[in-house]
Design a protein around this motif. Structure first.
Motif, PDB file in Angstrom:
ATOM      1  N   ALA A 151      -4.045   2.607  13.624  1.00  0.00           N
ATOM      2  CA  ALA A 151      -5.291   2.031  13.114  1.00  0.00           C
ATOM      3  C   ALA A 151      -5.433   2.382  11.634  1.00  0.00           C
ATOM      4  N   LEU A 152      -6.102   1.530  10.892  1.00  0.00           N
ATOM      5  CA  LEU A 152      -6.411   1.810   9.497  1.00  0.00           C
ATOM      6  C   LEU A 152      -7.807   2.405   9.441  1.00  0.00           C
ATOM      7  N   ILE A 153      -7.925   3.534   8.755  1.00  0.00           N
ATOM      8  CA  ILE A 153      -9.223   4.206   8.640  1.00  0.00           C
ATOM      9  C   ILE A 153      -9.406   4.682   7.205  1.00  0.00           C
ATOM     10  N   GLN A 154     -10.587   5.176   6.921  1.00  0.00           N
ATOM     11  CA  GLN A 154     -10.833   5.873   5.662  1.00  0.00           C
ATOM     12  C   GLN A 154     -11.334   7.265   5.998  1.00  0.00           C
ATOM     13  N   TRP A 155     -10.739   8.243   5.355  1.00  0.00           N
ATOM     14  CA  TRP A 155     -11.108   9.648   5.514  1.00  0.00           C
ATOM     15  C   TRP A 155     -11.694  10.086   4.183  1.00  0.00           C
ATOM     16  N   ASP A 156     -12.989  10.338   4.161  1.00  0.00           N
ATOM     17  CA  ASP A 156     -13.687  10.697   2.931  1.00  0.00           C
ATOM     18  C   ASP A 156     -13.421   9.673   1.818  1.00  0.00           C
ATOM     19  N   GLY A 157     -13.400   8.386   2.197  1.00  0.00           N
ATOM     20  CA  GLY A 157     -13.240   7.296   1.243  1.00  0.00           C
ATOM     21  C   GLY A 157     -11.813   6.959   0.869  1.00  0.00           C
ATOM     22  N   VAL A 158     -10.831   7.691   1.384  1.00  0.00           N
ATOM     23  CA  VAL A 158      -9.421   7.457   1.071  1.00  0.00           C
ATOM     24  C   VAL A 158      -8.769   6.739   2.256  1.00  0.00           C
ATOM     25  N   PRO A 159      -8.052   5.625   1.994  1.00  0.00           N
ATOM     26  CA  PRO A 159      -7.433   4.896   3.108  1.00  0.00           C
ATOM     27  C   PRO A 159      -6.220   5.629   3.684  1.00  0.00           C
ATOM     28  N   LEU A 182      -2.652  11.825   9.798  1.00  0.00           N
ATOM     29  CA  LEU A 182      -2.906  10.651   8.970  1.00  0.00           C
ATOM     30  C   LEU A 182      -1.799  10.503   7.939  1.00  0.00           C
ATOM     31  N   THR A 183      -1.405   9.258   7.677  1.00  0.00           N
ATOM     32  CA  THR A 183      -0.444   8.979   6.628  1.00  0.00           C
ATOM     33  C   THR A 183      -1.143   8.153   5.557  1.00  0.00           C
ATOM     34  N   ALA A 184      -0.806   8.433   4.313  1.00  0.00           N
ATOM     35  CA  ALA A 184      -1.472   7.776   3.189  1.00  0.00           C
ATOM     36  C   ALA A 184      -1.284   6.282   3.269  1.00  0.00           C
ATOM     37  N   GLY A 185      -2.377   5.544   3.010  1.00  0.00           N
ATOM     38  CA  GLY A 185      -2.314   4.084   2.995  1.00  0.00           C
ATOM     39  C   GLY A 185      -1.481   3.610   1.806  1.00  0.00           C
ATOM     40  N   GLN A 186      -0.508   2.793   2.083  1.00  0.00           N
ATOM     41  CA  GLN A 186       0.341   2.244   1.032  1.00  0.00           C
ATOM     42  C   GLN A 186      -0.125   0.833   0.717  1.00  0.00           C
ATOM     43  N   GLY A 187      -0.618   0.607  -0.478  1.00  0.00           N
ATOM     44  CA  GLY A 187      -1.016  -0.740  -0.882  1.00  0.00           C
ATOM     45  C   GLY A 187      -2.410  -1.142  -0.441  1.00  0.00           C
ATOM     46  N   GLY A 188      -3.197  -0.246   0.084  1.00  0.00           N
ATOM     47  CA  GLY A 188      -4.563  -0.538   0.461  1.00  0.00           C
ATOM     48  C   GLY A 188      -4.683  -1.255   1.785  1.00  0.00           C
ATOM     49  N   PHE A 189      -5.889  -1.732   2.065  1.00  0.00           N
ATOM     50  CA  PHE A 189      -6.159  -2.379   3.360  1.00  0.00           C
ATOM     51  C   PHE A 189      -6.008  -3.861   3.223  1.00  0.00           C
TER      52      PHE A 189
END
Length: 108
Positions: free
Chosen positions: A76-84, A101-108
């Motif tokens: 799932a895509l989430i935001q943790w303290d505003g970071v994707p 959690l793995t860092a979102g690459q390229g945003g949502f």
């Protein structure tokens, strides 16, 4: 009172903001909520975010009450303290979830 009932009551102690937990903002599916979580910043734990053979497995590991994490399922895509982030492995046991959690690459 059963052992499960006793453990459920003890969860409030572990996730008490005055004791071990910290407040974090979690956004899942556009719904923002405040949760109490324990972020595992231990150096040894960071090394375990690499799978056997050194493959990358995650950026952040935290623990929270399973009831607070509805919708936080693997991939799932989430935001943790505003970071994707993308949710990696989720391990649930006795009302506690361990989430990678793995860092979102390229945003949502």
């Amino acid at each position: 009172m059963s052992l499960k009932d006793q453990i459920a009551g003890d969860l409030d102690l572990f996730f008490d903001l005055d004791e071990m937990a910290e407040p974090h903002t979690l956004t899942i599916g556009g719904t923002e909520r405040e949760i109490s979580a324990i972020v595992d910043g231990d150096g040894g734990q960071r090394n375990s975010l690499k799978a056997p053979g050194g493959a990358y497995d995650g950026d952040l590991l935290f623990y929270a009450k399973t009831a607070d994490l509805s919708g936080a399922v693997q991939n799932a895509l989430i935001q943790w303290d505003g970071v994707p982030y993308r949710v990696g492995p989720v391990v649930e046991e006795d009302g506690i979830s361990q989430v990678t959690l793995t860092a979102g690459q390229g945003g949502f």
